[in-house]
Design a protein around this motif. Structure first.
Motif, short mmCIF file in Angstrom:
data_model
loop_
_atom_site.label_atom_id
_atom_site.label_comp_id
_atom_site.label_asym_id
_atom_site.label_seq_id
_atom_site.Cartn_x
_atom_site.Cartn_y
_atom_site.Cartn_z
N VAL A 29 1.20 -3.61 4.34
CA VAL A 29 1.51 -4.29 5.61
C VAL A 29 2.85 -4.99 5.47
O VAL A 29 3.12 -5.65 4.45
CB VAL A 29 0.41 -5.31 5.96
N THR A 61 -1.17 -16.27 4.29
CA THR A 61 -1.36 -14.89 4.74
C THR A 61 -1.59 -13.95 3.56
O THR A 61 -2.38 -13.00 3.66
CB THR A 61 -0.13 -14.44 5.55
N CYS A 65 -4.67 -11.29 3.04
CA CYS A 65 -4.48 -9.86 2.73
C CYS A 65 -5.29 -9.47 1.49
O CYS A 65 -5.87 -8.37 1.45
CB CYS A 65 -3.00 -9.56 2.52
N ILE A 70 -5.86 -5.56 1.05
CA ILE A 70 -4.53 -5.02 1.33
C ILE A 70 -3.68 -5.29 0.09
O ILE A 70 -3.29 -6.43 -0.16
CB ILE A 70 -3.90 -5.67 2.57
N VAL A 73 2.26 -6.12 0.34
CA VAL A 73 2.81 -6.83 1.50
C VAL A 73 4.32 -6.89 1.35
O VAL A 73 4.85 -7.18 0.26
CB VAL A 73 2.24 -8.25 1.61
N CYS A 148 -1.52 -6.02 -7.26
CA CYS A 148 -1.02 -6.20 -5.89
C CYS A 148 0.47 -6.50 -5.95
O CYS A 148 0.99 -6.96 -6.97
CB CYS A 148 -1.79 -7.31 -5.16
N LEU A 240 -4.19 -11.65 12.25
CA LEU A 240 -4.12 -10.53 11.31
C LEU A 240 -5.24 -9.52 11.57
O LEU A 240 -5.01 -8.31 11.54
CB LEU A 240 -4.22 -11.06 9.88
#
Length: 440
Positions: A29, A61, A65, A70, A73, A148, A240
């Protein structure tokens, strides 16, 4: 504020996250964090506070995520075009970036625990040297993490990125690593700053603006674009979730468009290989056309050699970029060691230096100043009270005097007051200086 916020979602948020994760969730994202300055005007605070609140929202945020699974980023932190803003705002943003990257280096254990890899995409040479070094240290310190990824686009625009990719390919041709015929759309993608990341599945822009502002133009050609009216510092978990739902609604068409584009890229590359092989066979075959099996075998061999050349070129390009960052990080480490070895340069020295007077000289100056002030007060006290009342009435205009005499009296009183004030200030300054110096 920490880069990575600890903590879990509340019950309703966890239930909503689990429902969303039952469907296709974006793996990458990108955020255009717009609205910090408008938020500052709305809250009647200065712009720097708005940018600081925006960073705090980024940390929050990132936690959301992670909860939504997720893993990558990308954020648009500072555009090259932002250098055109006021000097005060640009300097404030640079100082904020220094503070945040210093904080990131202090949180290396937390980043290692979560496996967070920090990448900074952009032209670092446009930034102050000390900020370049901090960024390089952060990137090098987290380079091996792979759970990540956070990509910070700083001193970045997409057009600048694509122009730099073209220069990198030209460098490869000049160095003999690749041929001009090896240049392709796929190779250009591998020369972008974001070459280590997959293209974003979802791009979100806040504040109601409906343009990309020169952000990831190449990478988002087959991404879901979501424009939301909320200002970035006011962004919420539910905003989101709304963006993820829009991605899920368009997931099938996005996936199909990407597959068609990949097929088209493979077809174009195969046609380019056939054209190169046909030219080679024409030169080495005395103009005689080659049969189909031989032509197919030649195309296969050419493709293998081309891929080998491209692989070597990309490896050399990665080494060049890694060497640049490693050298900057090494400079930062040497500078930090130098400051520790010379604390006097940081203002931490407590010992006597050649620029500061000896202890006895400072004491004598303070004593002399105090004696002068005391003597002046005693002399003024010897004057009759009647004289002071007369002088006061003359200055106030109650007693008829000549303008010249009245002006002289006013100047005399002002000089006396200023002299007393300067004597008091000088004594105070010298006292503090003596207090801060160690005894001999």
């Amino acid at each position: 504020m920490s880069w990575i916020r600890e903590g879990e979602l509340n019950l309703i948020e966890r239930l909503s996250a689990n429902v969303l994760k039952a469907g296709p969730v974006p793996k990458h994202v990108a955020f255009i964090m717009d609205g910090n300055r408008r938020f500052a005007r709305k809250k009647h605070v200065d712009r720097q506070e708005g940018h600081s609140q925006g960073f705090n929202k980024l940390a929050e945020t990132l936690r959301w995520c992670l909860q939504l699974d997720i893993p990558e980023v990308t954020v648009y932190a500072f555009s090259i075009e932002n250098f055109n803003r006021s000097r005060e705002e640009v300097d404030g943003l640079m100082e904020l970036a220094k503070l945040k990257f210093l904080r990131l280096l202090d949180e290396r254990e937390k980043l290692e625990r979560h496996g967070v890899c920090i990448r900074v995409l952009g032209d670092l040479t446009l930034l102050p040297l000390d900020l370049q070094q901090l960024i390089a240290k952060a990137v090098v310190a987290t380079r091996e993490h792979n759970r990540c990824f956070l990509n910070v686009c700083f001193a970045y625009t997409s057009r600048h990125e694509m122009a730099n990719a073209v220069r990198e390919m030209a460098w490869g041709v000049e160095q003999g690593l690749i041929k001009a015929s090896d240049v392709s759309e796929a190779l250009l993608s591998e020369c972008l700053y974001s070459s280590n990341s997959p293209n974003p599945d979802l791009l979100i822009r806040t504040s109601g603006e409906v343009r990309l502002s020169d952000f990831l133009l190449w990478q988002t050609s087959h991404s879901c674009l979501v424009f939301q009216s909320v200002l970035w510092p006011e962004y919420s978990f539910w905003n989101l979730c709304d963006a993820v739902i829009q991605y899920q609604c368009n997931h099938a068409s996005i996936t199909k468009a990407r597959e068609l584009h990949q097929d088209e890229q493979r077809r174009q590359q195969l046609e380019a290989d056939y054209a190169c092989v046909a030219e080679l066979l024409h030169h080495h075959g005395n103009g005689k056309p080659a049969d189909a099996p031989r032509r197919q075998e030649a195309v296969t061999e050419y493709g293998v050699r081309r891929e080998a050349r491209v692989k070597d070129f990309l490896e050399a390009l990665r080494n060049k970029r890694d060497s640049f960052l490693t050298e900057l990080a090494s400079q930062a480490t040497k500078a930090a060691k130098g400051k520790k070895a010379n604390p006097a340069e940081n203002g931490d020295a407590k010992t006597e230096t050649s620029s500061s007077p000896p202890y006895w000289v400072s004491t004598l100056c303070v004593s002399s100043t105090l004696l002068f002030t005391t003597d002046m007060i005693i002399r003024l006290g010897r004057l009759t009270p009647g004289y002071f009342r007369l002088l006061q009435r003359q200055v106030a205009g109650e007693v008829q005097t000549k303008p010249h005499d009245r002006a002289v009296n006013q100047i005399a009183m002002m000089l006396a007051i200023v002299g007393l004030g300067m004597s008091y200030y000088s004594a105070k300054q010298m006292t503090e200086k003596v207090r801060n110096q160690p005894p001999p």
